[in-house]
Design a protein around this motif. Structure first.
Motif, PDB file in Angstrom:
ATOM      1  N   VAL A   1     -63.378  40.262  12.125  1.00 22.36           N
ATOM      2  CA  VAL A   1     -61.904  40.257  12.231  1.00 22.36           C
ATOM      3  C   VAL A   1     -61.289  40.626  10.879  1.00 22.36           C
ATOM      4  O   VAL A   1     -60.348  41.427  10.813  1.00 22.36           O
ATOM      5  CB  VAL A   1     -61.396  38.877  12.709  1.00 22.36           C
TER       6      VAL A   1
ATOM      7  N   ARG B   1     -62.662  42.384   8.539  1.00 20.76           N
ATOM      8  CA  ARG B   1     -62.963  43.792   8.226  1.00 20.76           C
ATOM      9  C   ARG B   1     -62.046  44.727   9.016  1.00 20.76           C
ATOM     10  O   ARG B   1     -61.463  45.652   8.464  1.00 20.76           O
ATOM     11  CB  ARG B   1     -64.441  44.066   8.543  1.00 20.76           C
ATOM     12  N   TYR B   2     -61.905  44.459  10.314  1.00 22.87           N
ATOM     13  CA  TYR B   2     -61.041  45.322  11.144  1.00 22.87           C
ATOM     14  C   TYR B   2     -59.608  45.333  10.623  1.00 22.87           C
ATOM     15  O   TYR B   2     -58.902  46.328  10.729  1.00 22.87           O
ATOM     16  CB  TYR B   2     -61.031  44.842  12.593  1.00 22.87           C
ATOM     17  N   SER B   3     -59.170  44.204  10.111  1.00 24.85           N
ATOM     18  CA  SER B   3     -57.773  44.110   9.685  1.00 24.85           C
ATOM     19  C   SER B   3     -57.598  44.461   8.200  1.00 24.85           C
ATOM     20  O   SER B   3     -56.489  44.333   7.669  1.00 24.85           O
ATOM     21  CB  SER B   3     -57.231  42.711   9.986  1.00 24.85           C
ATOM     22  N   GLY B   4     -58.667  44.892   7.548  1.00 20.83           N
ATOM     23  CA  GLY B   4     -58.554  45.326   6.154  1.00 20.83           C
ATOM     24  C   GLY B   4     -58.490  44.186   5.160  1.00 20.83           C
ATOM     25  O   GLY B   4     -58.185  44.402   3.985  1.00 20.83           O
TER      26      GLY B   4
ATOM     27  N   ILE C   1     -54.799  49.712   6.969  1.00 21.23           N
ATOM     28  CA  ILE C   1     -55.630  48.630   6.422  1.00 21.23           C
ATOM     29  C   ILE C   1     -55.986  48.884   4.953  1.00 21.23           C
ATOM     30  O   ILE C   1     -56.567  48.021   4.298  1.00 21.23           O
ATOM     31  CB  ILE C   1     -56.910  48.397   7.257  1.00 21.23           C
TER      32      ILE C   1
ATOM     33  N   ARG D   1     -48.423  45.042   2.969  1.00 24.73           N
ATOM     34  CA  ARG D   1     -48.979  44.522   4.225  1.00 24.73           C
ATOM     35  C   ARG D   1     -48.031  43.482   4.810  1.00 24.73           C
ATOM     36  O   ARG D   1     -47.593  42.566   4.114  1.00 24.73           O
ATOM     37  CB  ARG D   1     -50.356  43.883   3.978  1.00 24.73           C
TER      38      ARG D   1
ATOM     39  N   PHE E   1     -52.903  45.476  17.263  1.00 27.03           N
ATOM     40  CA  PHE E   1     -53.878  46.328  16.578  1.00 27.03           C
ATOM     41  C   PHE E   1     -55.296  45.790  16.836  1.00 27.03           C
ATOM     42  O   PHE E   1     -56.211  46.543  17.193  1.00 27.03           O
ATOM     43  CB  PHE E   1     -53.569  46.361  15.079  1.00 27.03           C
TER      44      PHE E   1
ATOM     45  N   PHE F   1     -60.697  45.571  19.794  1.00 30.54           N
ATOM     46  CA  PHE F   1     -61.757  44.752  20.383  1.00 30.54           C
ATOM     47  C   PHE F   1     -62.071  45.072  21.843  1.00 30.54           C
ATOM     48  O   PHE F   1     -63.117  44.686  22.334  1.00 30.54           O
ATOM     49  CB  PHE F   1     -61.407  43.259  20.244  1.00 30.54           C
TER      50      PHE F   1
END
Lengths: 101, 133
Positions: free
Chosen positions: A81, A83-86, B91, B98, B106, B111
């Protein structure tokens, strides 16, 4: 269900689920600590975007004062989670595997 | 398996219990539980936050089908809200750029293996599929 504990020296232990229902509780807890430096995620079971928002807000507050929050003992699911969201670019993240636990 | 949940973030605990019960009953590998709970929470909590005036409950249906879990959420709302619209998130942006919100859909789109939205007669229906391979 979420529990947070300040273990001293800016180390915070988080236990349970950091979801939308628990986000306010987490925000109030972290806002109440002047300089949290490390969030121990060994017993954090789950985090959603609501929890990510709390961590991001906390990191902004700390960085404005020259501090920084580190996330340690992060499970693989939660690391995905992040990683996906930076978040791996915003936080220092140490996984469970990295720390040898 | 179908259930209705009170339109409240406090219902999330029951939503997660519902997913766990489905996984146990259908013997779905627990490694998929996190992703399905995450997507379900993001979609459900949007319905709570952005349709406060809606009916008291939101309906959730979960089905194991063709090597995948298919989940459908239904809600009555005055205007459509298409969750399949791309929700780009930079990202790589520095932290000061941010936003603390806007990451939910997103992540949903990251997922799931498929995501569909229909709006008919005032009812929004969101269907997502997560493959079990």
């Amino acid at each position: 269900m979420l529990e947070l504990e300040h273990a001293g020296d800016g180390r915070v232990i988080v236990v349970g689920r950091l979801d939308a229902a628990e986000a306010r509780k987490a925000q109030e807890f972290l806002d109440g600590i002047d300089n949290p430096r490390e969030l121990d995620c060994a017993r954090l079971e789950y985090i959603s975007s609501a929890g990510l928002g709390i961590l991001l807000r906390t990191q902004k507050r700390l960085m404005a004062k020259g501090g920084r929050l580190r996330l340690v003992n992060v499970s693989n699911h939660i690391r995905d989670v992040f990683r996906y969201s930076g978040f791996d670019k915003i936080f220092d993240i140490v996984g469970v595997a990295d720390s040898g636990q | 398996m179908r259930a209705v949940f009170k339109r409240s973030l406090a219902s999330l605990e029951d939503v997660f219990a519902f997913t766990e019960k489905f996984f146990a009953g259908e013997e779905v590998d627990g490694k998929h539980l996190y992703a399905i709970n995450l997507v379900l929470e993001e979609l459900f909590s949007n319905m709570v936050k952005f349709n406060e005036e809606g009916p008291d409950t939101v309906s959730v249906e979960m089905l194991r089908q063709n090597g995948a879990v298919r989940v459908q959420l239904s809600d009555q709302e005055p205007e459509p809200f298409d969750v399949t619209t791309p929700r780009p998130l930079d990202i790589d942006a520095p932290i000061e750029r941010r936003a603390e919100s806007g990451m939910g859909l997103f992540l949903v789109q990251k997922f799931v293996d498929s995501l569909d939205y229909t709006y008919r007669n005032g009812t929004s229906t969101i269907t997502f599929v997560k493959r079990l391979d």
